[in-house]
Design a protein around this motif. Structure first.
Motif: not given
Length: 225
Positions: A139-147, A153-156, A188-196
């Motif tokens: 369920n990654l946002p379409r606009s998300l980039r690899v970078s 991932l580093r932040e988490h 660590s990543l459970t519950g993560l929200s990216i761009s809604g």
């Protein structure tokens, strides 16, 4: 486009022949020669330690008769040899030149034996089966980039060994060194929200199957009396 002056190019720089954009194919017409293999004179001991496979490649190329002296190795070897020669010659003992040659040959034999051990060790590592645990992120946002994902991932504190990006399917697979590290990343990543988007994070299906199989095997084991 900005052309880099050829005088700024070094023999280890790799140039491209074509640049592809969504609307154009641009031929660079670059006349610079491309590097052929590893330029050992630009590799130092620190780099050799950080990239173990270089030791195996160096051993193979030395056996093939190529010059594989490292950047900081050539100067050190010459300095040590001159120092040894000076010590032998100043001692005034007969046959000093022969002793120096014998010591040098012995050092070379020891180095070759050590490199054969390194070659064998590296080969075993290359042939050994890779056992990693994969984590699925969906369920990654379409606009998300690899970078951007890498920064998240580093932040988490969930940086993987490598990732398999499947942007068209809005998902990515993250490889971790073992199940414990992968489990920590999932937590660590459970519950993560990216761009809604609420990101689905779990062990990849194959990993879940292997874990269930392992748990069932352990459950079915009976103590031997």
């Amino acid at each position: 486009l900005l052309d880099i002056p050829e005088e700024l190019m070094d023999n280890h720089d790799l140039t491209v022949d074509y640049i592809l954009t969504p609307t154009r194919v641009i031929k660079t017409n670059c006349s610079c020669s491309k590097p052929q293999g590893i330029i050992w004179s630009k590799v130092d001991s620190e780099m050799m330690e950080k990239i173990p496979i270089l030791k195996s490649l160096q051993f193979r190329e030395r056996k093939a008769g190529k010059d594989v002296a490292l950047k900081d190795e050539m100067h050190t070897e010459k300095k040590e040899l001159h120092s040894l020669l000076d010590q032998r010659m100043s001692s005034g003992k007969g046959g000093s030149a022969i002793k120096v040659k014998t010591n040098t040959m012995e050092m070379a034999r020891n180095t070759e034996a050590s490199e054969e051990q390194i070659e064998s060790s590296c080969q075993k590592q290359l042939n050994a089966p890779t056992r990693v645990t994969a984590v699925y992120m969906g369920n990654l946002p379409r606009s998300l980039r690899v970078s951007e994902l890498k920064n998240i991932l580093r932040e988490h504190n969930a940086v993987p060994l490598r990732l398999s990006w499947q942007g068209a399917q809005h998902r990515v697979f993250l490889d971790y060194k073992d199940e414990v590290t992968a489990g920590e990343a999932v937590t660590s990543l459970t519950g993560l929200s990216i761009s809604g988007n609420i990101i689905k994070v779990e062990l990849a299906k194959s990993q879940r199957g292997n874990r269930s199989k392992h748990q069932n095997t352990e459950k079915n084991k009976q103590p031997i009396i």
